[in-house]
Structures are given as structure tokens and as C-alpha cells.
Scaffold this motif. Structure first.
Motif, PDB file in Angstrom:
ATOM      1  N   ASP A 119       0.837  -1.197   0.000  1.00 43.75           N
ATOM      2  CA  ASP A 119       0.000   0.000   0.000  1.00 43.75           C
ATOM      3  C   ASP A 119       0.875   1.251   0.000  1.00 43.75           C
ATOM      4  OD1 ASP A 119      -2.234  -1.567   0.078  1.00 43.75           O
ATOM      5  OD2 ASP A 119      -2.476  -1.450   2.256  1.00 43.75           O
ATOM      6  N   GLY A 120       0.469   2.226  -0.784  1.00 49.77           N
ATOM      7  CA  GLY A 120       1.220   3.467  -0.865  1.00 49.77           C
ATOM      8  C   GLY A 120       2.317   3.452  -1.904  1.00 49.77           C
ATOM      9  N   CYS A 150      -3.671  10.681  -7.537  1.00 53.41           N
ATOM     10  CA  CYS A 150      -4.968  10.543  -6.885  1.00 53.41           C
ATOM     11  C   CYS A 150      -5.448   9.101  -6.948  1.00 53.41           C
ATOM     12  CB  CYS A 150      -5.994  11.453  -7.564  1.00 53.41           C
ATOM     13  SG  CYS A 150      -5.679  13.213  -7.295  1.00 53.41           S
ATOM     14  N   PRO A 151      -6.205   8.676  -5.960  1.00 56.32           N
ATOM     15  CA  PRO A 151      -6.780   7.330  -5.977  1.00 56.32           C
ATOM     16  C   PRO A 151      -7.885   7.253  -7.028  1.00 56.32           C
ATOM     17  CG  PRO A 151      -7.649   8.581  -4.141  1.00 56.32           C
ATOM     18  CD  PRO A 151      -6.587   9.445  -4.768  1.00 56.32           C
ATOM     19  N   HIS A 167      -4.939   4.702 -10.483  1.00 56.36           N
ATOM     20  CA  HIS A 167      -4.290   5.944 -10.071  1.00 56.36           C
ATOM     21  C   HIS A 167      -4.447   6.986 -11.171  1.00 56.36           C
ATOM     22  CE1 HIS A 167      -2.421   4.025  -6.613  1.00 56.36           C
ATOM     23  NE2 HIS A 167      -1.989   3.057  -7.407  1.00 56.36           N
ATOM     24  N   TYR A 168      -4.492   8.245 -10.749  1.00 56.26           N
ATOM     25  CA  TYR A 168      -4.575   9.365 -11.686  1.00 56.26           C
ATOM     26  C   TYR A 168      -3.402  10.308 -11.431  1.00 56.26           C
ATOM     27  CZ  TYR A 168      -9.305   7.938 -12.992  1.00 56.26           C
ATOM     28  OH  TYR A 168     -10.393   7.236 -13.462  1.00 56.26           O
ATOM     29  N   GLY A 195      -2.546  15.043  -5.338  1.00 55.37           N
ATOM     30  CA  GLY A 195      -2.992  13.821  -4.681  1.00 55.37           C
ATOM     31  C   GLY A 195      -4.420  13.838  -4.189  1.00 55.37           C
ATOM     32  N   SER A 196      -5.156  14.917  -4.437  1.00 60.04           N
ATOM     33  CA  SER A 196      -6.550  15.002  -3.980  1.00 60.04           C
ATOM     34  C   SER A 196      -7.436  15.484  -5.118  1.00 60.04           C
ATOM     35  CB  SER A 196      -6.673  15.959  -2.791  1.00 60.04           C
ATOM     36  OG  SER A 196      -5.899  15.506  -1.696  1.00 60.04           O
ATOM     37  N   TRP A 197      -8.704  15.065  -5.056  1.00 63.58           N
ATOM     38  CA  TRP A 197      -9.680  15.506  -6.050  1.00 63.58           C
ATOM     39  C   TRP A 197     -10.312  16.823  -5.614  1.00 63.58           C
ATOM     40  CZ3 TRP A 197      -9.745  13.274 -10.630  1.00 63.58           C
ATOM     41  CH2 TRP A 197      -9.335  11.938 -10.756  1.00 63.58           C
TER      42      TRP A 197
END
Length: 206
Positions: A119-120, A150-151, A167-168, A195-197
Motif C-alpha cells: 500500500d502506498g 490521486c486514488p 491511479h490518476y 494527490g486530492s480531487w
């Protein structure tokens, strides 16, 4: 020089000549023996070789020489064989310190492994690889830290379902469309930033 001195000198010459003769003959007559070892075929097929003679052997499928060759050649020296006569089983390992995950750490010839990451971490390279006598093909992937990614995209209620990636990348944009009977309230897209939407729009009844 008296008769005794002549006799002593003559015997010394005989001993010296014999010593040189037997030393040379010993080197020429030196032999190497092929001890029994499995998983190979050899040419020529005999057990004793003279100094200077060559032996070529081929390891059976799934085995290689200590130098990782399927076909190996060695020569008989006065001290023995120039290389070790041995065929060892082909194995490929997955290092446990790289973060790359698989079902096993050791695979045999022709076996296929599938990889993932902790993870990560993000997999960089092929997800699958096959074990060969020369190693992994394609090469083992690596696991790298996910930075500014981003996830999988979130899906607001009452929106159309579209394929999502694992991943994006930073700056990547995803369009949002409402289901029939609903209208969009807010931005028509969401953006991956550091890393965030960005804020999600809503689909409300018309």
C-alpha cells in the motif's frame, strides 16, 4: 679424475635424465576424470581425458552450468578441470527488500509470476514476468512511492458510470455526467491536484 669419480658423475647424469624424462611424461600423461553428475549430456562420451583435451556438456532442460550457460565447455589441465562440472536447477528469485509482492520468492524455469506492491507504492514495469535460464523476462518491476497521484475517482450519486483507473496523475481531469432526469449542480469535471480531487458536483432532480 679416477674411476670412482667417473662412476659418480655418470650415475648423476642418469638420474638427472630420468628425472626430466619422467616429469615431462607425467605432464603429458596427466588425466582428468569425469565424475558422475546428473542432468547433462556430454561430448565426447567418455570418463577419462588427457591434459589439453576438451569436454563439452549440455545441461538438461531446466538446468544450467554454474556460469548460467546451457552448453558449457571445459578443458583438462594438469591441475584438473578448468571449470566445475555441474548442472544446477534454474531458479529466479523475487527480492524481499524491494517492496514487490508475489505469491512466492523462488520460481522455477518457465514459471510465470504476477507482481503487486505494498500500500502506498505504485508498480513501475510489467505486472507479470517469466523465469528463464538468463533471469526474469521481462525484467522485474519496481515499486515506487506514489507522489501527487490521486486514488480511483469518486463517483457522485446519480452520475453515469465510467471506467476508473487505479491511479490518476497530477492535473488529470475527469468529466462528470448526470443520469437522465438529473441536472448537474457544480463543475462539469473534477481535477486531480497534489494527490486530492477537487470538490465534487451534485446531480439533482430536474
Amino acid at each position: 679424475m679416477n674411476d670412482q669419480d667417473y662412476a659418480t658423475t655418470f650415475m648423476a647424469l642418469i638420474l638427472l635424465t630420468c628425472s626430466v624424462f619422467f616429469t615431462a611424461e607425467g605432464e603429458n600423461q596427466g588425466t582428468c576424470k569425469v565424475s558422475s553428475f546428473e542432468n547433462r549430456q556430454q561430448l565426447p562420451n567418455k570418463t577419462l581425458f588427457k591434459t589439453g583435451e576438451h569436454l563439452q556438456y549440455q545441461c538438461d532442460e531446466g538446468y544450467v552450468s554454474p556460469h548460467k550457460n546451457i552448453v558449457e565447455e571445459t578443458m583438462c589441465l594438469s591441475s584438473g578441470w578448468s571449470t566445475i562440472l555441474q548442472c544446477i536447477e534454474i531458479t529466479c528469485t523475487v527480492p524481499s527488500t524491494t517492496g514487490v509482492l508475489s505469491k512466492r520468492l523462488i520460481y522455477r524455469n518457465s514459471e510465470v509470476a504476477k507482481f503487486s506492491c505494498d500500500d502506498g507504492l505504485m508498480l513501475n514495469g510489467s505486472e507479470i514476468s517469466q523465469c528463464h535460464y538468463y533471469g526474469w523476462d521481462p525484467p522485474l518491476p519496481t515499486c515506487e512511492e506514489i507522489r501527487d497521484r490521486c486514488p480511483p475517482r469518486p463517483r457522485p450519486s446519480n452520475t453515469e458510470e465510467i471506467p476508473s483507473k487505479q491511479h490518476y496523475s497530477n492535473g488529470e481531469e475527469v468529466q462528470i455526467k448526470c443520469l437522465p432526469g438529473f441536472k448537474l449542480h457544480g463543475s462539469e469535471s473534477i481535477l486531480c491536484i497534489n494527490g486530492s480531487w477537487t470538490s465534487l458536483p451534485q446531480c439533482i432532480c430536474k
